[in-house]
Enzyme design. Structure first.
Site, PDB file in Angstrom:
ATOM      1  N   ASN A 173       1.044  -1.137   0.372  1.00  0.00           N
ATOM      2  CA  ASN A 173      -0.117   0.315  -0.201  1.00  0.00           C
ATOM      3  C   ASN A 173       1.172   1.194   0.067  1.00  0.00           C
ATOM      4  O   ASN A 173       2.299   1.289  -0.709  1.00  0.00           O
ATOM      5  CB  ASN A 173      -0.585   0.098   1.182  1.00  0.00           C
ATOM      6  CG  ASN A 173      -0.014  -0.574   2.023  1.00  0.00           C
ATOM      7  OD1 ASN A 173       0.639   0.758   2.808  1.00  0.00           O
ATOM      8  ND2 ASN A 173      -0.169  -0.996   3.166  1.00  0.00           N
ATOM      9  N   ASP A 203      -4.209  -6.353   4.820  1.00  0.00           N
ATOM     10  CA  ASP A 203      -5.140  -7.277   5.504  1.00  0.00           C
ATOM     11  C   ASP A 203      -5.049  -8.679   5.201  1.00  0.00           C
ATOM     12  O   ASP A 203      -5.444  -9.528   5.787  1.00  0.00           O
ATOM     13  CB  ASP A 203      -6.724  -6.415   5.074  1.00  0.00           C
ATOM     14  CG  ASP A 203      -6.417  -4.999   5.673  1.00  0.00           C
ATOM     15  OD1 ASP A 203      -6.403  -5.366   7.025  1.00  0.00           O
ATOM     16  OD2 ASP A 203      -6.871  -4.222   5.544  1.00  0.00           O
ATOM     17  N   PRO A 259      -2.746 -11.526  10.444  1.00  0.00           N
ATOM     18  CA  PRO A 259      -2.953 -11.395  11.449  1.00  0.00           C
ATOM     19  C   PRO A 259      -3.236 -10.044  11.740  1.00  0.00           C
ATOM     20  O   PRO A 259      -2.965  -9.063  10.596  1.00  0.00           O
ATOM     21  CB  PRO A 259      -2.616 -12.518  12.557  1.00  0.00           C
ATOM     22  CG  PRO A 259      -0.997 -12.096  11.676  1.00  0.00           C
ATOM     23  CD  PRO A 259      -1.498 -12.583  10.247  1.00  0.00           C
ATOM     24  N   PHE A 303      -4.319   2.978  14.810  1.00  0.00           N
ATOM     25  CA  PHE A 303      -4.535   4.047  14.166  1.00  0.00           C
ATOM     26  C   PHE A 303      -5.474   3.723  12.980  1.00  0.00           C
ATOM     27  O   PHE A 303      -5.235   2.531  13.048  1.00  0.00           O
ATOM     28  CB  PHE A 303      -3.149   4.749  13.254  1.00  0.00           C
ATOM     29  CG  PHE A 303      -2.788   6.048  13.805  1.00  0.00           C
ATOM     30  CD1 PHE A 303      -1.833   5.090  14.858  1.00  0.00           C
ATOM     31  CD2 PHE A 303      -2.996   6.450  13.090  1.00  0.00           C
ATOM     32  CE1 PHE A 303      -0.698   6.656  15.465  1.00  0.00           C
ATOM     33  CE2 PHE A 303      -1.805   8.311  13.235  1.00  0.00           C
ATOM     34  CZ  PHE A 303      -0.705   7.817  14.678  1.00  0.00           C
ATOM     35  N   LYS A 322     -13.765   0.848  15.156  1.00  0.00           N
ATOM     36  CA  LYS A 322     -12.942   0.478  14.962  1.00  0.00           C
ATOM     37  C   LYS A 322     -12.303   0.433  16.479  1.00  0.00           C
ATOM     38  O   LYS A 322     -11.761  -0.965  16.890  1.00  0.00           O
ATOM     39  CB  LYS A 322     -11.956   0.586  14.358  1.00  0.00           C
ATOM     40  CG  LYS A 322     -10.602   0.535  13.326  1.00  0.00           C
ATOM     41  CD  LYS A 322     -10.103   0.526  12.421  1.00  0.00           C
ATOM     42  CE  LYS A 322     -10.640   0.420  11.007  1.00  0.00           C
ATOM     43  NZ  LYS A 322      -9.676   0.789   9.778  1.00  0.00           N
TER      44      LYS A 322
HETATM   45  N1  CTP Z   1      -3.769  -3.196  12.068  1.00  0.00           N
HETATM   46  C1  CTP Z   1      -2.871  -4.564  12.588  1.00  0.00           C
HETATM   47  N2  CTP Z   1      -2.816  -5.032  11.683  1.00  0.00           N
HETATM   48  C2  CTP Z   1      -3.814  -5.647  10.839  1.00  0.00           C
HETATM   49  C3  CTP Z   1      -4.723  -4.495  10.445  1.00  0.00           C
HETATM   50  C4  CTP Z   1      -4.424  -3.022  11.051  1.00  0.00           C
HETATM   51  O1  CTP Z   1      -2.111  -4.677  13.526  1.00  0.00           O
HETATM   52  N3  CTP Z   1      -3.248  -7.024  10.213  1.00  0.00           N
HETATM   53  C5  CTP Z   1      -3.985  -1.913  12.818  1.00  0.00           C
HETATM   54  C6  CTP Z   1      -3.033  -1.018  12.092  1.00  0.00           C
HETATM   55  O2  CTP Z   1      -1.783  -0.531  12.912  1.00  0.00           O
HETATM   56  C7  CTP Z   1      -3.621   0.217  12.830  1.00  0.00           C
HETATM   57  C8  CTP Z   1      -5.513  -0.155  12.954  1.00  0.00           C
HETATM   58  O3  CTP Z   1      -5.218  -1.712  13.611  1.00  0.00           O
HETATM   59  O4  CTP Z   1      -3.314   0.615  13.988  1.00  0.00           O
HETATM   60  C9  CTP Z   1      -6.955  -0.099  11.739  1.00  0.00           C
HETATM   61  O5  CTP Z   1      -6.320  -0.480  10.968  1.00  0.00           O
HETATM   62  P1  CTP Z   1      -6.872   0.167   9.075  1.00  0.00           P
HETATM   63  O6  CTP Z   1      -6.397  -0.207   8.640  1.00  0.00           O
HETATM   64  O7  CTP Z   1      -7.466   1.373   9.339  1.00  0.00           O
HETATM   65  O8  CTP Z   1      -8.206  -1.325   9.349  1.00  0.00           O
HETATM   66  P2  CTP Z   1      -8.261  -2.718   9.769  1.00  0.00           P
HETATM   67  O9  CTP Z   1      -7.995  -3.440  10.569  1.00  0.00           O
HETATM   68  O10 CTP Z   1      -7.146  -3.125   8.114  1.00  0.00           O
HETATM   69  O11 CTP Z   1     -10.325  -2.327   9.313  1.00  0.00           O
HETATM   70  P3  CTP Z   1     -10.326  -2.015   7.554  1.00  0.00           P
HETATM   71  O12 CTP Z   1      -9.305  -1.967   6.037  1.00  0.00           O
HETATM   72  O13 CTP Z   1     -11.170  -2.627   7.298  1.00  0.00           O
HETATM   73  O14 CTP Z   1     -10.817   0.016   7.583  1.00  0.00           O
END
Ligand code: CTP
Length: 404
Positions: free
Chosen positions: A214, A285, A313, A331, A345
């Site tokens: 990303n 993700d 995870p 975040f 979230k």
């Molecule tokens: N995060 C994490 N591990 C993942 C995904 C996210 O530790 N596999 C953490 C990110 O570092 C951030 C928070 O979770 O602090 C939210 O990440 P974000 O990308 O906004 O959300 P997602 O959990 O991926 O949800 P979505 O993509 O559905 O918005």
């Protein structure tokens, strides 16, 4: 375009003593001026053999102070006035001789006299000398004495030296010294705390040359590492692939994939108590199931292959669920409905504090606008430089830790 970062302007008295690293003081002066500070340079006689005062005058925009007998100030009291009007006193490079004179309180030239007259002005010395000189018991004694006298020593670093030898004694790089100097003005609100941060994107390989990632630059995580270090914390940064250099002051663990990031984070948590976990990484993700040993080849006439994805995870949620969970800060990178999505979230991940921002408006930029979300509601923070934002967050976290 990102706006340039201007630290609120401070006055720095920069002493330069005689050593080959004096050439790096030119770059340090330039960096300090670029960051918005006013720099008054003082050089010892020996320093002028290495770089010309005219160079420093041009870079600082001020006449260089050279000795006690040709004062810049009408009072004739340069040895007192120059330091009393400063917000920080920095000597870079600090030679073995300068350190020895300062440690025993001599005032035999302008720079050493200013060190005697510094009173409560925060003072930092950046030692620079040959590795055998640095290791000499007399130099170590002087370094210890200076620390006891309230001087902060920055470095020295280790590596190849001007003389061709390799070891401890290199002056820190100008960019590292800029961080050390600006840290002098920060309150040590996280002293004694251990802070673990994830940063950057992750890269999830599909075949030997392709993968999913990303647009995260890592800048926010880097800014947090700096802000936490400035506040006195021991900082570990688990970082996905970025173009940024490992930040000064933090221990950086480089990873590529989400699974590696998860393993590195858990290894840190298992090894030592950790007070704060900040998940600033944009973790992918999903990861593609490995497609082939080597590179997927185009098959003439065949439909394009599509990656089969599996879930990665959720590192933040897993850390927050540990019985020994540190104070967790997440975040939320959203593309729309920031507040509602971020609030949901925070609850889903089980973290006390979440920083919500709009991903497309922050990725790659030097500034960010965000909203802080906790159980009691939301508070907006205006768009600001990522370092200033990181400093705000560090203060916010420190006050929440203190009230725990
Ligand atoms: N995060 C994490 N591990 C993942 C995904 C996210 O530790 N596999 C953490 C990110 O570092 C951030 C928070 O979770 O602090 C939210 O990440 P974000 O990308 O906004 O959300 P997602 O959990 O991926 O949800 P979505 O993509 O559905 O918005």
């Amino acid at each position: 375009m990102n706006p340039p970062r201007i630290e609120s302007s401070r006055r720095v008295l920069l002493g330069i003593s005689g050593g080959i690293a004096a050439y790096k003081a030119c770059e340090l002066t330039r960096l300090l001026v670029k960051a918005g500070h006013q720099v008054q340079v003082v050089m010892t006689d020996a320093a002028t053999r290495f770089v010309g005062p005219v160079t420093l005058q041009a870079l600082s925009g001020r006449e260089v102070a050279l000795d006690n007998w040709h004062a810049l100030r009408a009072s004739g009291m340069d040895h007192i006035d120059l330091v009393r009007e400063a917000d920080a006193f920095v000597v870079a490079p600090a030679s073995a001789d300068l350190m020895a004179r300062a440690a025993c309180g001599m005032g035999d030239d302008l720079l050493s006299t200013l060190l005697l007259a510094r009173d409560a002005v925060p003072t930092l010395l950046a030692p620079a000398m040959n590795r055998a000189m640095w290791a000499h018991p007399a130099v170590q004694r002087n370094a210890e004495q200076l620390r006891r006298d309230g001087v902060r020593l920055a470095g020295p670093g280790s590596g190849e030296q001007a003389c061709g030898e390799v070891g401890d004694g290199r002056m820190l790089e100008p960019a590292q010294l800029l961080w050390e100097i600006e840290a002098l003005w920060r309150a040590p609100v996280l002293r004694g705390r251990r802070v673990l941060i994830t940063a950057g994107p992750t890269f999830e390989p599909w075949d030997a040359v392709r993968g999913l990632s990303n647009r995260s630059s890592g800048k926010m995580g880097w800014a947090l590492a700096r802000a936490a270090w400035e506040a006195g914390a021991e900082v570990v940064l688990v970082a996905g692939p970025t173009a940024l250099q490992a930040p000064h002051g933090a221990r950086t663990v480089a990873v590529e994939t989400a699974v590696q990031m998860q393993q590195a984070v858990f290894a840190e948590l298992d090894a030592q108590r950790c007070d704060v976990f900040i998940a600033a990484a944009a973790v992918a993700d999903w990861r593609p199931r490995p497609a082939a040993q080597g590179k997927l080849k185009k098959q003439p006439g065949a439909a394009p292959p599509s990656p089969e994805l599996e879930l990665n995870p959720d590192i933040l949620a897993e850390v927050a669920a540990r019985p020994d969970a540190p104070y967790c800060v997440g975040f939320a990178a959203e593309a729309q409905d920031l507040l509602a999505n971020a609030q949901a979230k925070r609850e889903r991940k089980g973290v006390p504090l979440l920083v919500g921002n709009l991903g497309p408006q922050t990725f790659g930029r030097d500034d960010n606008a965000c909203v802080l979300i906790d159980a009691s509601g939301a508070r907006e923070l205006p768009r600001m430089d990522k370092l200033e934002l990181a400093r705000e967050l560090v203060h916010e976290i420190a006050s929440r830790l203190a009230g725990r």
